[in-house]
Design an enzyme around this catalytic site. Sequence first.
Site, PDB file in Angstrom:
ATOM      1  N   PHE A 124       0.869  -1.171   0.000  1.00 33.34           N
ATOM      2  CA  PHE A 124       0.000   0.000   0.000  1.00 33.34           C
ATOM      3  C   PHE A 124       0.902   1.215   0.000  1.00 33.34           C
ATOM      4  CE2 PHE A 124      -2.458   3.281   2.239  1.00 33.34           C
ATOM      5  CZ  PHE A 124      -3.702   3.196   1.599  1.00 33.34           C
ATOM      6  N   LEU A 126       0.991   5.199  -0.217  1.00 31.89           N
ATOM      7  CA  LEU A 126       0.335   6.502  -0.176  1.00 31.89           C
ATOM      8  C   LEU A 126       1.344   7.614   0.140  1.00 31.89           C
ATOM      9  CD1 LEU A 126      -2.346   8.131  -0.236  1.00 31.89           C
ATOM     10  CD2 LEU A 126      -2.605   7.586   2.202  1.00 31.89           C
ATOM     11  N   SER A 133       1.343  12.740   6.982  1.00 35.40           N
ATOM     12  CA  SER A 133       0.040  12.931   7.617  1.00 35.40           C
ATOM     13  C   SER A 133      -0.926  13.665   6.693  1.00 35.40           C
ATOM     14  CB  SER A 133       0.208  13.710   8.922  1.00 35.40           C
ATOM     15  OG  SER A 133       0.964  12.960   9.859  1.00 35.40           O
ATOM     16  N   GLN A 338      11.597  -2.583  32.231  1.00 38.11           N
ATOM     17  CA  GLN A 338      11.913  -2.162  33.600  1.00 38.11           C
ATOM     18  C   GLN A 338      11.870  -3.346  34.569  1.00 38.11           C
ATOM     19  OE1 GLN A 338      12.843   0.895  34.203  1.00 38.11           O
ATOM     20  NE2 GLN A 338      13.093   0.744  36.424  1.00 38.11           N
ATOM     21  N   ILE A 339      10.889  -4.215  34.417  1.00 41.30           N
ATOM     22  CA  ILE A 339      10.784  -5.375  35.305  1.00 41.30           C
ATOM     23  C   ILE A 339      11.972  -6.316  35.117  1.00 41.30           C
ATOM     24  CG2 ILE A 339       9.439  -7.491  35.695  1.00 41.30           C
ATOM     25  CD1 ILE A 339       6.908  -5.763  35.292  1.00 41.30           C
ATOM     26  N   GLY A 342      18.355  -4.713  34.289  1.00 39.57           N
ATOM     27  CA  GLY A 342      19.479  -4.641  33.354  1.00 39.57           C
ATOM     28  C   GLY A 342      19.384  -5.668  32.251  1.00 39.57           C
ATOM     29  N   GLU A 365       0.079   4.082   9.732  1.00 37.28           N
ATOM     30  CA  GLU A 365      -1.383   4.109   9.550  1.00 37.28           C
ATOM     31  C   GLU A 365      -1.985   5.377  10.163  1.00 37.28           C
ATOM     32  OE1 GLU A 365      -3.342   1.465   7.804  1.00 37.28           O
ATOM     33  OE2 GLU A 365      -1.262   1.439   7.162  1.00 37.28           O
ATOM     34  N   GLY A 366      -1.218   6.441  10.148  1.00 41.21           N
ATOM     35  CA  GLY A 366      -1.631   7.695  10.756  1.00 41.21           C
ATOM     36  C   GLY A 366      -1.061   7.806  12.146  1.00 41.21           C
ATOM     37  N   THR A 367      -0.245   8.817  12.406  1.00 41.08           N
ATOM     38  CA  THR A 367       0.339   8.990  13.738  1.00 41.08           C
ATOM     39  C   THR A 367      -0.774   9.113  14.780  1.00 41.08           C
ATOM     40  OG1 THR A 367       0.360  11.412  13.634  1.00 41.08           O
ATOM     41  CG2 THR A 367       2.284  10.247  12.727  1.00 41.08           C
TER      42      THR A 367
END
Length: 383
Positions: A124, A126, A133, A338-339, A342, A365-367
């Site tokens: 696709f 565009l 945008s 984070q969990i 390191g 697909e559009g911000t």
Amino acid sequence: MRDSFWLSEEERQTRDLAREIARERIAPLAARVDETEEYPAEALRHLAESGLSGAWVPEAYGGAGLGALAFCLITEEVAWACAATAVIHLVQYAGGHPIVAHGTEAQKRRYLPRLAAGEVTAAFSLSEPGAGSDAGGLATTAVRTGDRYLLNGTKLWVTNGSHAGVLTLFATVDPSQGHRGITAFLVEPGFRGFALGKAERKMGIRGSPTVAIHLADCEVPVENRLGEEGEGFRVALSVLDRSRPAVGAEAVGIAQAALDAATGYAKERRQFDRPIADFQGVQFMLADMAMQVHGARLMVHHAAALVDRGASRTALEASMAKCFASDAAMRVTTDAVQIFGGYGYTREYPVERFMRDAKVTQIYEGTNQIQRIVVARELLAGG
């Protein structure tokens, strides 16, 4: 939590098949695809052999004829295993569905059976250097000369572009008309004047090829025009209303994978002589992550179900689902890193890949800024 009570038996069976293929065949390939940036041909072959590649293609053209919700279920499961494969699968739909909705019988018979079988991939196209945008501002031109159009311009961010057998590509027949001049074409890479440009090196979804396309008097037969002149903008918007929930489903799949990984790790990782899952701070993080994933999934399913029911307007729900799910995926994957501490920042574990893959769902697909504009516009128009 992962079952939605309104799924039909066919939809449940489709989801279960996709889950089996994704976890047994696709997931083991994902780390290598990301590391080497190789095209996931093997994963795509598994989807094609299972019939999942053609789930959205009507039965008359070799597909399963399933709806938008079933497609989102497949996309989520594939994204859980490998986001790059999911993107290719998703864009196959974005590039091919316009043929279903707007194609002539000859166009459908030429392309849809091969797309359903996984013999060719669709793209696709565009976006352009000056039209992201602002899709109505594209500058690629199409001039009719006899039985063909000559297309000139450059297209950017073309997912699948280097591997596609057909591209649904948008150009303008009259730049002075703005979006009213935009026209859709079915372009094949073998057409004279078609050339591949730069392949992007991306942060995430690295096995999914994203390229530029250069058109220099590219000769496109008139019979490859999709719809009438000036109808291209309507074609593009109708695709986005369907593909945005699928992007949301991709985001949900990535987020679910991150939640699953973080939950498992929290039960195994020990500090202060006990699993870190015993600490309320970690428990609250996991709880918030689970609520984000579940809420996003329900929004995606709701938007897709509206499409399947033939709702006259789905832009509001499609944009909300895409925006909420992708924002949720970014939060959930960041918390998963984070969990893991390191270790989460290393490639030894997959959560850093999940975080990198999630980011793009907020952009394409559009911000998500554009999604908020759409949501606000729909709310105000209805008020």
